[in-house]
Design a protein around this motif. Structure first.
Motif, short mmCIF file in Angstrom:
data_model
loop_
_atom_site.label_atom_id
_atom_site.label_comp_id
_atom_site.label_asym_id
_atom_site.label_seq_id
_atom_site.Cartn_x
_atom_site.Cartn_y
_atom_site.Cartn_z
N ARG A 60 2.78 16.54 0.19
CA ARG A 60 1.84 15.43 0.39
C ARG A 60 2.54 14.18 0.95
O ARG A 60 2.03 13.07 0.90
CB ARG A 60 1.13 15.07 -0.92
CG ARG A 60 0.42 16.24 -1.61
CD ARG A 60 -0.64 16.91 -0.72
NE ARG A 60 -1.66 16.00 -0.28
CZ ARG A 60 -2.72 15.65 -1.02
NH1 ARG A 60 -2.88 16.16 -2.23
NH2 ARG A 60 -3.61 14.83 -0.55
N LEU A 61 3.75 14.38 1.48
CA LEU A 61 4.48 13.38 2.30
C LEU A 61 4.91 12.12 1.54
O LEU A 61 5.03 11.05 2.14
CB LEU A 61 3.63 12.99 3.52
CG LEU A 61 3.16 14.15 4.41
CD1 LEU A 61 2.29 13.61 5.54
CD2 LEU A 61 4.33 14.93 4.96
N GLY A 62 5.17 12.25 0.24
CA GLY A 62 5.62 11.10 -0.53
C GLY A 62 6.91 10.49 -0.01
O GLY A 62 7.15 9.29 -0.15
N PHE A 63 7.76 11.31 0.63
CA PHE A 63 9.03 10.81 1.16
C PHE A 63 8.82 9.73 2.22
O PHE A 63 9.68 8.88 2.45
CB PHE A 63 9.89 11.95 1.70
CG PHE A 63 9.30 12.68 2.87
CD1 PHE A 63 9.58 12.26 4.18
CD2 PHE A 63 8.48 13.78 2.70
CE1 PHE A 63 9.05 12.91 5.27
CE2 PHE A 63 7.94 14.44 3.78
CZ PHE A 63 8.21 14.02 5.08
N LEU A 64 7.64 9.74 2.86
CA LEU A 64 7.34 8.70 3.86
C LEU A 64 7.05 7.35 3.21
O LEU A 64 7.03 6.32 3.90
CB LEU A 64 6.15 9.14 4.72
CG LEU A 64 6.38 10.35 5.62
CD1 LEU A 64 5.10 10.71 6.37
CD2 LEU A 64 7.52 10.10 6.61
N ASP A 65 6.81 7.33 1.90
CA ASP A 65 6.62 6.07 1.17
C ASP A 65 7.94 5.52 0.64
O ASP A 65 7.95 4.53 -0.09
CB ASP A 65 5.65 6.27 0.00
CG ASP A 65 4.20 6.31 0.45
OD1 ASP A 65 3.84 5.53 1.35
OD2 ASP A 65 3.43 7.11 -0.10
N GLY A 66 9.06 6.16 1.00
CA GLY A 66 10.38 5.67 0.60
C GLY A 66 10.61 5.75 -0.91
O GLY A 66 10.19 6.70 -1.57
N LYS A 67 11.25 4.72 -1.44
CA LYS A 67 11.57 4.67 -2.88
C LYS A 67 10.29 4.73 -3.73
O LYS A 67 10.27 5.33 -4.80
CB LYS A 67 12.35 3.40 -3.20
CG LYS A 67 12.81 3.30 -4.65
CD LYS A 67 13.58 2.01 -4.89
CE LYS A 67 13.98 1.90 -6.37
NZ LYS A 67 14.71 0.63 -6.62
N LYS A 68 9.23 4.10 -3.24
CA LYS A 68 7.94 4.12 -3.96
C LYS A 68 7.45 5.55 -4.14
O LYS A 68 6.92 5.92 -5.19
CB LYS A 68 6.89 3.31 -3.20
CG LYS A 68 7.19 1.83 -3.09
CD LYS A 68 6.13 1.10 -2.28
CE LYS A 68 6.19 1.47 -0.82
NZ LYS A 68 5.25 0.66 0.02
N GLY A 69 7.63 6.37 -3.11
CA GLY A 69 7.20 7.77 -3.18
C GLY A 69 7.98 8.56 -4.21
O GLY A 69 7.41 9.41 -4.90
N VAL A 70 9.28 8.28 -4.33
CA VAL A 70 10.11 8.94 -5.34
C VAL A 70 9.61 8.59 -6.74
O VAL A 70 9.43 9.47 -7.60
CB VAL A 70 11.60 8.53 -5.21
CG1 VAL A 70 12.43 9.16 -6.33
CG2 VAL A 70 12.15 8.94 -3.86
N GLN A 126 0.81 -1.21 0.00
CA GLN A 126 0.00 0.00 0.00
C GLN A 126 0.85 1.27 0.00
O GLN A 126 1.86 1.36 0.69
CB GLN A 126 -0.93 0.00 1.21
CG GLN A 126 -1.93 1.15 1.21
CD GLN A 126 -2.93 1.06 2.34
OE1 GLN A 126 -3.10 -0.01 2.95
NE2 GLN A 126 -3.62 2.14 2.63
N LEU A 127 0.41 2.24 -0.80
CA LEU A 127 0.97 3.59 -0.75
C LEU A 127 0.14 4.37 0.27
O LEU A 127 -1.07 4.49 0.12
CB LEU A 127 0.85 4.27 -2.11
CG LEU A 127 1.95 4.07 -3.14
CD1 LEU A 127 1.51 4.65 -4.48
CD2 LEU A 127 3.25 4.73 -2.70
N ASN A 128 0.78 4.90 1.28
CA ASN A 128 0.05 5.60 2.33
C ASN A 128 0.00 7.10 2.13
O ASN A 128 -0.85 7.78 2.69
CB ASN A 128 0.65 5.27 3.69
CG ASN A 128 0.49 3.81 4.05
OD1 ASN A 128 -0.60 3.27 3.99
ND2 ASN A 128 1.59 3.16 4.40
N PHE A 129 0.94 7.62 1.30
CA PHE A 129 1.03 9.07 1.13
C PHE A 129 1.17 9.41 -0.35
O PHE A 129 0.32 9.02 -1.14
CB PHE A 129 2.20 9.61 1.97
CG PHE A 129 2.09 9.29 3.42
CD1 PHE A 129 1.25 10.02 4.25
CD2 PHE A 129 2.79 8.22 3.97
CE1 PHE A 129 1.12 9.71 5.60
CE2 PHE A 129 2.67 7.90 5.32
CZ PHE A 129 1.84 8.65 6.13
N SER A 130 2.18 10.16 -0.73
CA SER A 130 2.48 10.50 -2.13
C SER A 130 1.33 11.21 -2.85
O SER A 130 1.17 11.11 -4.06
CB SER A 130 2.89 9.24 -2.92
OG SER A 130 4.01 8.62 -2.32
N GLY A 131 0.49 11.92 -2.09
CA GLY A 131 -0.56 12.72 -2.69
C GLY A 131 -1.89 12.02 -2.86
O GLY A 131 -2.88 12.64 -3.26
#
Length: 267
Positions: free
Chosen positions: A224-234, A126-131
């Motif tokens: 939107r805190l994508g950095f909290l999703d790690g590499k997935k957020g990038v 699951q993606l929890n952040f990233s917008g």
């Protein structure tokens, strides 16, 4: 008279497809509770159409793809029931949401349309952040009380004659299968958004070409805190920014093509 009960409301599940093998199987299985499953396919080449054609619960129609709004409006016209559940091919209705949908449409006090919040999946995590944490879409509505506006070609918008409410359970969206698949999807969205802007006579601007993609990445990854999703957020933030870049590139191409056509037809 004693013993009479309100007839069960019937539901049509609608999906539009193009090369959705790997997604569509799970989607169709999750809407098997619907009274009608109707899929409009835009001439898939990966076996999607054949899979649907051989599915005992599915009625599949092939229809040329112009844009998302036109394709969904066409599918809506083919539905036989008033209550519509309209899904993307990479979306899945969980068991709790199935039960909520059935109880909702059979409620005499039901609203005319319902927003669904979505749970975004990066492959199988699951993606929890990233917008995406506040993303919601109209997915359940009465056909007699709603239509897709023709003002948008992508991220189509439903116009509702009545009240919209929100369902409690979330829809699962398998947005990311692999890098190339998501990249292709984002580029297509960007091209359609460019056509939308071109039709509205919005003009290409070099400043926007540079600024808007950078802002999109910053917004998704930082605000939107994508950095909290790690590499997935990038990855997600970068590819969403790439979609915006492609929008302005395509808008520039459309303007140049239009100018060339103008000079060619001048007397």
């Amino acid at each position: 008279m004693a013993g009479l009960s309100t007839p069960k409301q019937k539901l049509s599940a609608l999906v539009i497809t193009y090369n959705e093998i790997g997604y569509i199987e799970r989607c169709i299985e999750s809407v098997s509770f619907a009274d009608e499953i109707l899929v409009v396919d835009s001439y898939s080449t990966d076996g999607t159409y054949e899979y649907l054609l051989n599915h005992p619960k599915v009625k599949v129609i092939q229809h040329p793809f112009k844009d998302f709004t036109a394709q969904k409006s066409y599918a809506l016209k083919q539905a036989t029931n008033d209550w519509i559940l309209f899904l993307d091919a990479d979306e899945v209705v969980g068991e709790k949401l199935q039960n909520e949908i059935v109880s909702t449409i059979n409620d005499p006090k039901a609203c005319e349309a319902y927003w669904f919040y979505r749970k975004f999946m990066f492959q199988d995590t699951q993606l929890n952040f990233s917008g995406w944490q506040t993303d919601k879409n109209h997915r359940l509505f009465r056909k007699s009380k709603a239509k897709f506006t023709d003002k948008k070609l992508v991220h189509e918008t439903l116009e509702v004659d009545g009240k919209s409410c929100i369902l409690r359970e979330r829809l699962t969206h398998y947005c990311y299968k692999n890098y190339e698949d998501y990249k292709g999807k984002m580029l297509r969205y960007g091209q359609l958004k460019a056509k939308e802007a071109f039709y509205k006579e919005k003009q290409f601007n070099y400043l926007l070409l540079v600024f808007r993609p950078l802002w999109k990445f910053f917004n998704h990854y930082v605000i939107r805190l994508g950095f909290l999703d790690g590499k997935k957020g990038v990855i997600i933030s970068y590819l969403n920014a790439l979609s915006v870049l492609e929008r302005y590139r395509e808008l520039k191409r459309l303007e140049k093509k239009n100018e060339l056509t103008y000079y060619l037809v001048m007397p």
